[in-house]
Design a protein around this motif. Structure first.
Motif, PDB file in Angstrom:
ATOM      1  N   THR A   1       0.854  -1.181   0.000  1.00 63.13           N
ATOM      2  CA  THR A   1       0.000   0.000   0.000  1.00 63.13           C
ATOM      3  C   THR A   1       0.895   1.238   0.000  1.00 63.13           C
ATOM      4  O   THR A   1       2.086   1.150   0.304  1.00 63.13           O
ATOM      5  CB  THR A   1      -0.915   0.029   1.240  1.00 63.13           C
ATOM      6  N   PRO A   2       0.336   2.409  -0.322  1.00 61.92           N
ATOM      7  CA  PRO A   2       1.162   3.628  -0.337  1.00 61.92           C
ATOM      8  C   PRO A   2       1.841   3.867   1.021  1.00 61.92           C
ATOM      9  O   PRO A   2       1.279   3.548   2.074  1.00 61.92           O
ATOM     10  CB  PRO A   2       0.154   4.733  -0.676  1.00 61.92           C
ATOM     11  N   ALA A   3       3.025   4.453   0.962  1.00 69.97           N
ATOM     12  CA  ALA A   3       3.843   4.626   2.159  1.00 69.97           C
ATOM     13  C   ALA A   3       3.105   5.307   3.320  1.00 69.97           C
ATOM     14  O   ALA A   3       3.210   4.848   4.476  1.00 69.97           O
ATOM     15  CB  ALA A   3       5.117   5.400   1.801  1.00 69.97           C
ATOM     16  N   PRO A   4       2.354   6.388   3.108  1.00 73.48           N
ATOM     17  CA  PRO A   4       1.709   7.051   4.249  1.00 73.48           C
ATOM     18  C   PRO A   4       0.735   6.159   5.018  1.00 73.48           C
ATOM     19  O   PRO A   4       0.458   6.406   6.199  1.00 73.48           O
ATOM     20  CB  PRO A   4       0.972   8.236   3.599  1.00 73.48           C
ATOM     21  N   SER A   5       0.208   5.114   4.358  1.00 70.22           N
ATOM     22  CA  SER A   5      -0.769   4.244   5.034  1.00 70.22           C
ATOM     23  C   SER A   5      -0.107   3.155   5.879  1.00 70.22           C
ATOM     24  O   SER A   5      -0.784   2.487   6.680  1.00 70.22           O
ATOM     25  CB  SER A   5      -1.679   3.581   3.989  1.00 70.22           C
ATOM     26  N   VAL A   6       1.198   2.951   5.716  1.00 69.93           N
ATOM     27  CA  VAL A   6       1.840   1.793   6.332  1.00 69.93           C
ATOM     28  C   VAL A   6       1.890   1.855   7.862  1.00 69.93           C
ATOM     29  O   VAL A   6       1.652   0.837   8.525  1.00 69.93           O
ATOM     30  CB  VAL A   6       3.240   1.580   5.722  1.00 69.93           C
ATOM     31  N   PRO A   7       2.191   3.002   8.503  1.00 66.78           N
ATOM     32  CA  PRO A   7       2.210   3.006   9.974  1.00 66.78           C
ATOM     33  C   PRO A   7       0.904   2.514  10.593  1.00 66.78           C
ATOM     34  O   PRO A   7       0.928   1.730  11.557  1.00 66.78           O
ATOM     35  CB  PRO A   7       2.476   4.478  10.319  1.00 66.78           C
ATOM     36  N   ALA A   8      -0.237   2.929  10.050  1.00 62.67           N
ATOM     37  CA  ALA A   8      -1.521   2.483  10.598  1.00 62.67           C
ATOM     38  C   ALA A   8      -1.705   0.982  10.392  1.00 62.67           C
ATOM     39  O   ALA A   8      -2.259   0.288  11.263  1.00 62.67           O
ATOM     40  CB  ALA A   8      -2.668   3.255   9.939  1.00 62.67           C
ATOM     41  N   ILE A   9      -1.225   0.461   9.268  1.00 59.22           N
ATOM     42  CA  ILE A   9      -1.345  -0.987   9.011  1.00 59.22           C
ATOM     43  C   ILE A   9      -0.473  -1.766   9.991  1.00 59.22           C
ATOM     44  O   ILE A   9      -0.891  -2.805  10.527  1.00 59.22           O
ATOM     45  CB  ILE A   9      -0.961  -1.292   7.552  1.00 59.22           C
ATOM     46  N   ILE A  10       0.727  -1.284  10.245  1.00 58.69           N
ATOM     47  CA  ILE A  10       1.603  -1.944  11.223  1.00 58.69           C
ATOM     48  C   ILE A  10       0.961  -1.913  12.605  1.00 58.69           C
ATOM     49  O   ILE A  10       1.046  -2.893  13.365  1.00 58.69           O
ATOM     50  CB  ILE A  10       2.996  -1.283  11.247  1.00 58.69           C
TER      51      ILE A  10
ATOM     52  N   LYS B   1       9.050   2.162  15.558  1.00 61.21           N
ATOM     53  CA  LYS B   1       8.624   2.351  16.950  1.00 61.21           C
ATOM     54  C   LYS B   1       7.395   1.494  17.261  1.00 61.21           C
ATOM     55  O   LYS B   1       7.309   0.839  18.299  1.00 61.21           O
ATOM     56  CB  LYS B   1       8.330   3.828  17.189  1.00 61.21           C
ATOM     57  N   ILE B   2       6.438   1.471  16.335  1.00 60.56           N
ATOM     58  CA  ILE B   2       5.215   0.672  16.526  1.00 60.56           C
ATOM     59  C   ILE B   2       5.562  -0.819  16.532  1.00 60.56           C
ATOM     60  O   ILE B   2       5.085  -1.577  17.382  1.00 60.56           O
ATOM     61  CB  ILE B   2       4.197   0.988  15.417  1.00 60.56           C
ATOM     62  N   ALA B   3       6.393  -1.244  15.577  1.00 61.40           N
ATOM     63  CA  ALA B   3       6.722  -2.665  15.454  1.00 61.40           C
ATOM     64  C   ALA B   3       7.444  -3.183  16.695  1.00 61.40           C
ATOM     65  O   ALA B   3       7.173  -4.292  17.170  1.00 61.40           O
ATOM     66  CB  ALA B   3       7.577  -2.895  14.211  1.00 61.40           C
ATOM     67  N   ARG B   4       8.358  -2.406  17.222  1.00 68.89           N
ATOM     68  CA  ARG B   4       9.110  -2.857  18.407  1.00 68.89           C
ATOM     69  C   ARG B   4       8.215  -2.978  19.634  1.00 68.89           C
ATOM     70  O   ARG B   4       8.472  -3.792  20.509  1.00 68.89           O
ATOM     71  CB  ARG B   4      10.270  -1.893  18.665  1.00 68.89           C
ATOM     72  N   ARG B   5       7.173  -2.179  19.665  1.00 66.29           N
ATOM     73  CA  ARG B   5       6.240  -2.286  20.780  1.00 66.29           C
ATOM     74  C   ARG B   5       5.563  -3.651  20.791  1.00 66.29           C
ATOM     75  O   ARG B   5       5.215  -4.175  21.846  1.00 66.29           O
ATOM     76  CB  ARG B   5       5.201  -1.167  20.669  1.00 66.29           C
TER      77      ARG B   5
ATOM     78  N   ASP C   1      14.469  -2.612   9.660  1.00 61.22           N
ATOM     79  CA  ASP C   1      14.583  -3.432  10.868  1.00 61.22           C
ATOM     80  C   ASP C   1      15.534  -4.598  10.639  1.00 61.22           C
ATOM     81  O   ASP C   1      16.658  -4.596  11.133  1.00 61.22           O
ATOM     82  CB  ASP C   1      13.190  -3.928  11.278  1.00 61.22           C
ATOM     83  N   VAL C   2      15.111  -5.591   9.885  1.00 64.79           N
ATOM     84  CA  VAL C   2      15.946  -6.766   9.637  1.00 64.79           C
ATOM     85  C   VAL C   2      17.104  -6.376   8.722  1.00 64.79           C
ATOM     86  O   VAL C   2      16.898  -5.808   7.653  1.00 64.79           O
ATOM     87  CB  VAL C   2      15.116  -7.900   8.995  1.00 64.79           C
ATOM     88  N   GLY C   3      18.326  -6.679   9.183  1.00 63.01           N
ATOM     89  CA  GLY C   3      19.516  -6.336   8.414  1.00 63.01           C
ATOM     90  C   GLY C   3      20.342  -7.556   8.093  1.00 63.01           C
ATOM     91  O   GLY C   3      19.934  -8.705   8.305  1.00 63.01           O
ATOM     92  N   TRP C   4      21.555  -7.305   7.608  1.00 66.09           N
ATOM     93  CA  TRP C   4      22.452  -8.395   7.221  1.00 66.09           C
ATOM     94  C   TRP C   4      22.694  -9.352   8.383  1.00 66.09           C
ATOM     95  O   TRP C   4      22.664 -10.569   8.213  1.00 66.09           O
ATOM     96  CB  TRP C   4      23.782  -7.829   6.744  1.00 66.09           C
ATOM     97  N   GLY C   5      22.972  -8.792   9.549  1.00 69.53           N
ATOM     98  CA  GLY C   5      23.291  -9.649  10.698  1.00 69.53           C
ATOM     99  C   GLY C   5      22.168 -10.598  11.050  1.00 69.53           C
ATOM    100  O   GLY C   5      22.389 -11.780  11.313  1.00 69.53           O
ATOM    101  N   ASP C   6      20.933 -10.102  11.055  1.00 72.63           N
ATOM    102  CA  ASP C   6      19.781 -10.950  11.383  1.00 72.63           C
ATOM    103  C   ASP C   6      19.666 -12.128  10.413  1.00 72.63           C
ATOM    104  O   ASP C   6      19.452 -13.271  10.819  1.00 72.63           O
ATOM    105  CB  ASP C   6      18.482 -10.131  11.316  1.00 72.63           C
ATOM    106  N   LEU C   7      19.822 -11.840   9.123  1.00 74.75           N
ATOM    107  CA  LEU C   7      19.657 -12.889   8.115  1.00 74.75           C
ATOM    108  C   LEU C   7      20.839 -13.850   8.103  1.00 74.75           C
ATOM    109  O   LEU C   7      20.669 -15.050   7.854  1.00 74.75           O
ATOM    110  CB  LEU C   7      19.453 -12.261   6.743  1.00 74.75           C
ATOM    111  N   ILE C   8      22.034 -13.358   8.387  1.00 79.35           N
ATOM    112  CA  ILE C   8      23.194 -14.256   8.477  1.00 79.35           C
ATOM    113  C   ILE C   8      23.003 -15.235   9.625  1.00 79.35           C
ATOM    114  O   ILE C   8      23.261 -16.439   9.479  1.00 79.35           O
ATOM    115  CB  ILE C   8      24.495 -13.446   8.642  1.00 79.35           C
ATOM    116  N   TYR C   9      22.558 -14.749  10.766  1.00 80.49           N
ATOM    117  CA  TYR C   9      22.298 -15.650  11.899  1.00 80.49           C
ATOM    118  C   TYR C   9      21.228 -16.683  11.542  1.00 80.49           C
ATOM    119  O   TYR C   9      21.365 -17.869  11.847  1.00 80.49           O
ATOM    120  CB  TYR C   9      21.845 -14.859  13.129  1.00 80.49           C
ATOM    121  N   TYR C  10      20.151 -16.227  10.898  1.00 86.25           N
ATOM    122  CA  TYR C  10      19.074 -17.155  10.565  1.00 86.25           C
ATOM    123  C   TYR C  10      19.554 -18.222   9.594  1.00 86.25           C
ATOM    124  O   TYR C  10      19.347 -19.428   9.818  1.00 86.25           O
ATOM    125  CB  TYR C  10      17.876 -16.403   9.971  1.00 86.25           C
TER     126      TYR C  10
END
Length: 916
Positions: free
Chosen positions: A92-101, A135-139, A208-217
């Motif tokens: 969806t368009p970027a401005p709508s994403v925080p509410a979806i999260i 901020k929302i996702a980490r909550r 959020d998810v970066g190289w380190g997270d995916l390397i560990y996984y």
């Protein structure tokens, strides 16, 4: 009391908790937010990809405009879906994403892939949107891949949460890319090259998810044998290096990173600032973490294939077996040009070839077995080559000729050398079947038998060079270093230097005088020339007479860093008049070119008679991604001209220091050349280590270099030092973050047990490997069984490869402590207990493991060790600690109960849990 042991980390992680990213790759249900039936749209393509593969999970289209999409019931929002949702794919368009999260978090959704663009790549407003989302996702402890990405594929399960047109083939390569366009191009290429994937990930802008997270996984994923990456930016440097350093020990990590050209460096007050380039720093980081960097996409996957199929060569010597001279010469040129070597033919091998081959054979390497070679001659020749103790690997080249059957020859190789049989030799076998349709069945047969084939022999030779370099780097990286300093000391001298630097910054000054710079070096036991300050010409002459002629007089200024600009260095002054004249000349020159205020007198030093030595440079300057970077190389006045240097990421130990030095041209001279005796390289290692410690401890230093550091057979001494501090307005939280966490000296403690015995408790370090061997030699079979749940022979427990993983820990991820005891009778110090607290996939949870030497059980060591481990875990932000142990391990159970663990049963194990 047997205050012994908990269960192993790897086993415990499997039992306790899955990696939070598991839901990205193996969701039971997926919601597509923004799903539509509009032909050609990204959202429709993703929905179709999900429902048209063998994924098998539940799919929920989400769009308030539809009652159903592609025949599947649609929902107005995530919150309206009656069943749990594991993964949300947001289009969806970027401005709508925080509410979806926000809706996802409220609905208990575990993860999201944000396909949408329009975030930080568009400017500050988009960046602010990203931070709101995070901020929302980490909550809600929700993990996010993207935004601005292609999506995620798991070819093993059939999940295709991307808008790519086709599904990747299943295989053993985990591929991560920052470029979605490149990902689709490689997907097309993979079908032609028959490359399969265990995971196919577009990482996007790494909110959020970066190289380190995916390397560990992927490091824990049993389907992944190698990890390959297309990298445009590093993101969280510490996370990447931490993950790569751990995973590269067991799985190859191969990277292609564009942008090798060196950017113009900004003018800097220190030499080092003008010598370091961003890509050069990245290359140093790859070396430090065991990551292999390649130059082309084909090499990226070639290396992933060969490292997952063949053993790694122990060295650079290659045997080339061929039925044609020309291709052998091509392979030889590629091998030698890139640093490899032709394996010499041993006397035993030569005799065997002479007995086997027709008289006209080449009698040399490349081993030309002639154009009429049949399958049997090939097989026997390869067997001789691979068994030759002077060879590290074999390349087999076949050109289709009348007497040579490509398919039969391939079958002969497969029968004798396919895995696992080929691994008996411990050396790689590569093949180049040259030609078209005539050789295709033979190539296919070899590839299926895990013998990699290449269209051209020079490509195979280049890949062999990558292989031995990669193996040598890993081996060297984890050699046991010598002890370079006492990490247990608090370093009062270092504290005084920190205070001095803070006082200088408080005055608004950022450049240290030479005298102050040498004070910094001396505090870290870096040898310098004795230096005294003089505020007048007569005082300078008096000091010179006291020191003894000849002397060196240098300008002392808080503002002028390059003394030669004003004639600020005078050498070999032999009497008082020359010293006075030097003082007055410098004073006049500074007043004319700058101002009288810039002249603070001079320093007077003895004139050292330096013979048969070399001018070196040690330096450090900050990198925006990796923080402080250290440099070693050829020094002197032409340092920027020669640019003979090597970079490293601190902190260093003696092994890493030596590896850095070996990458310079001057290193060969330091070993002794043309009659000159060698420099004391072991002491030079230690000076470099102490210099790196200075850099990571004195964080107010922005740039520092020792130029020259004079090195000869007789001495190592810093003749000059230059230090530049961060500007006074820079606050501590604005300092560049260290890419690798240094040794945590704050966790070094002393304690006495009830019997009055003294112990030292400290974090483990790489230098502890010999002591860990001695520790294991003192363990009983019972203690070993309780720790490992099986018989575990001593020779296996003390293997270097195993102890490497124990002693080389990432202090951000694992808190590993040892207890040392000094025998009062022999004054020998030994490790008597080991414990570690390892973060689980949820970084606020950890598992502990502990082992106490049999003769120190029942003496309070285990209780003290576990208590400190828990205290340190609390300091590191860990909130919950667990352990599993055998019911008969009464000592460990009693200690856990004593320290407040809640005890329970799970299967046949005792489970201990404590909230911190």
């Amino acid at each position: 009391m047997s205050d012994n042991i908990t269960r192993s980390t790897a086993h415990n992680v499997l039992r306790m908790e899955k990696n939070p990213l598991e839901v990205m790759f193996k969701p039971r249900s997926v919601a597509v937010v923004g799903a539509t039936e509009r032909p050609g749209s990204v959202a429709r393509t993703i929905l179709w990809n999900l429902i048209s593969t063998s994924f098998g999970g539940t799919i929920f289209p989400v769009n308030p405009k539809y009652n159903s999409i592609l025949g599947i019931k649609a929902y107005p929002s995530i919150g309206d879906i009656p069943d749990p949702v594991d993964l949300a794919v947001i289009v969806t368009p970027a401005p709508s994403v925080p509410a979806i999260i926000e809706e996802c978090v409220a609905a208990g959704c575990h993860a999201a892939i944000i396909i949408s663009a329009g975030f930080k790549e568009t400017g500050p407003a988009g960046a602010a949107l990203e931070q709101e989302i995070l901020k929302i996702a980490r909550r809600g402890n929700m993990r996010i891949i993207g935004p601005n990405c292609l999506g995620v594929m798991n070819p093993i399960t059939g999940l295709n949460a991307t808008f790519a047109s086709t599904m990747a083939r299943p295989g053993s390569v985990g591929f991560i890319s920052q470029s979605g366009a490149l990902l689709t191009a490689i997907l097309d290429w993979s079908f032609a090259e028959n490359v399969g994937f265990s995971a196919f990930v577009s990482i996007g802008s790494m909110l959020d998810v970066g190289w380190g997270d995916l390397i560990y996984y992927l490091g824990d994923d049993p389907n992944t044998k190698a990890i390959v990456m297309y990298m445009e930016s590093i993101g969280d440097a510490r996370s990447f290096l931490s993950a790569a350093r751990e995973v590269a020990l067991t799985k190859p990590i191969i990277v292609i990173k564009p942008g090798r050209t060196e950017e113009a460096a900004k003018a800097a007050a220190s030499h080092t600032g003008s010598l370091t380039g961003g890509d050069e720093v990245l290359a140093a980081a790859f070396r430090r973490s065991g990551v292999l960097r390649v130059d082309s996409i084909s090499d990226l996957f070639n290396m992933a294939e060969v490292l997952s199929k063949q053993p790694r060569p122990r060295g650079p010597r290659l045997s080339i077996v061929t039925n044609a001279g020309g291709p052998g010469v091509l392979a030889t040129d590629a091998l030698i040009t890139n640093g490899g070597q032709l394996a010499p033919i041993s006397d035993e091998a030569m005799a065997a070839y002479n007995k086997l081959l027709p008289a006209p054979w080449s009698h040399n390497n490349p081993i030309d077995i002639l154009g009429d070679a049949d399958a049997g001659r090939y097989a026997e020749s390869i067997k001789i080559a691979i068994n030759d103790h002077d060879s590290d690997g074999t390349l087999v080249i076949l050109t289709p000729q009348a007497m040579t059957n490509p398919t039969e020859t391939a079958r002969a190789l497969v029968d004798q050398f396919a895995r696992p049989a080929g691994h008996v030799y411990g050396k790689p076998i590569l093949a180049s079947w040259m030609g078209g349709p005539e050789v295709s069945s033979g190539k296919d047969m070899l590839n299926k038998a895990n013998i990699p084939t290449f269209d051209y022999p020079d490509t195979a030779a280049r890949i062999f060079n990558y292989m031995w370099r990669y193996q040598r780097r890993l081996t060297a990286l984890y050699q046991t270093p010598e002890m370079a300093q006492d990490f247990g000391e608090t370093g009062f001298k270092h504290y005084l230097i920190k205070e001095m630097l803070e006082q200088i910054r408080a005055t608004g000054r950022t450049i240290l005088t030479e005298y102050e710079s040498k004070q910094v070096l001396e505090a870290y036991d870096i040898p310098t020339t004795p230096t005294r300050l003089a505020g007048s010409a007569d005082e300078a002459a008096a000091i010179a007479a006291e020191i003894g002629f000849p002397v060196v007089v240098k300008l002392n200024s808080e503002t002028i860093t390059h003394k030669t600009d004003v004639g600020g260095v005078r050498l070999d002054l032999t009497n008082a008049d020359e010293v006075r004249n030097a003082f007055l000349t410098m004073e006049k020159a500074v007043a004319e070119k700058y101002s009288p205020r810039d002249f603070l007198g001079v320093t007077v030093q003895p004139m050292l008679r330096l013979h048969d030595g070399y001018e070196l440079i040690l330096g450090s300057s900050p990198d925006p991604q990796f923080g402080p970077v250290v440099l070693f190389g050829t020094g002197g006045t032409l340092v920027e001209v020669f640019k003979d240097r090597a970079l490293a990421i601190p902190p260093l130990n003696t092994t890493l220091a030596r590896l850095t030095m070996t990458r310079t041209k001057i290193y060969e001279a330091l070993k002794g050349v043309r009659g000159r005796p060698p420099v004391d390289l072991a002491e030079l290692d230690k000076i470099f280590v102490r210099f790196s410690q200075l850099v990571i401890e004195q964080r107010w230093i922005k740039e520092i270099d020792i130029n020259p550091l004079f090195a000869s057979h007789e001495q190592l001494i810093a003749l000059d030092g230059r230090v530049v501090l961060y500007e006074p307005e820079v606050t501590e939280d604005q300092l560049p973050r260290l890419a690798i966490r240094p040794y945590p000296t704050n966790y070094v403690k002393q304690f006495n047990n009830k019997g009055g015995e003294a112990f030292v408790l400290r974090p483990i370090r790489p230098e502890d490997e010999p002591k860990m061997v001695q520790f294991h030699e003192k363990l009983s079979e019972q203690s070993v069984y309780l720790r490992y749940f099986r018989a575990f022979k001593l020779d296996q427990r003390v293997e270097h490869e195993r102890l490497t993983r124990i002693c080389y820990v990432d202090y951000d991820r694992t808190i590993a402590l040892v207890v040392e005891h000094t025998d009062p009778a022999t004054a020998e110090t030994a490790i008597v207990a080991v414990a570690r607290l390892t973060r689980l996939p949820n970084p606020e949870e950890a598992e502990f493991a502990m082992l106490v030497r049999d003769d120190f059980q029942g003496r309070g060591v285990g209780t003290q060790l576990l208590q400190n481990l828990l205290d340190f875990g609390r300091d590191e932000g860990i909130k919950r600690v667990v352990a599993f142990m055998l019911p008969e391990n009464r000592g460990m159970i009693e200690i856990s109960e004593k320290l407040g663990f809640a005890m329970g049963r799970e299967d046949e194990m005792v489970k201990a849990v404590k909230e911190l």
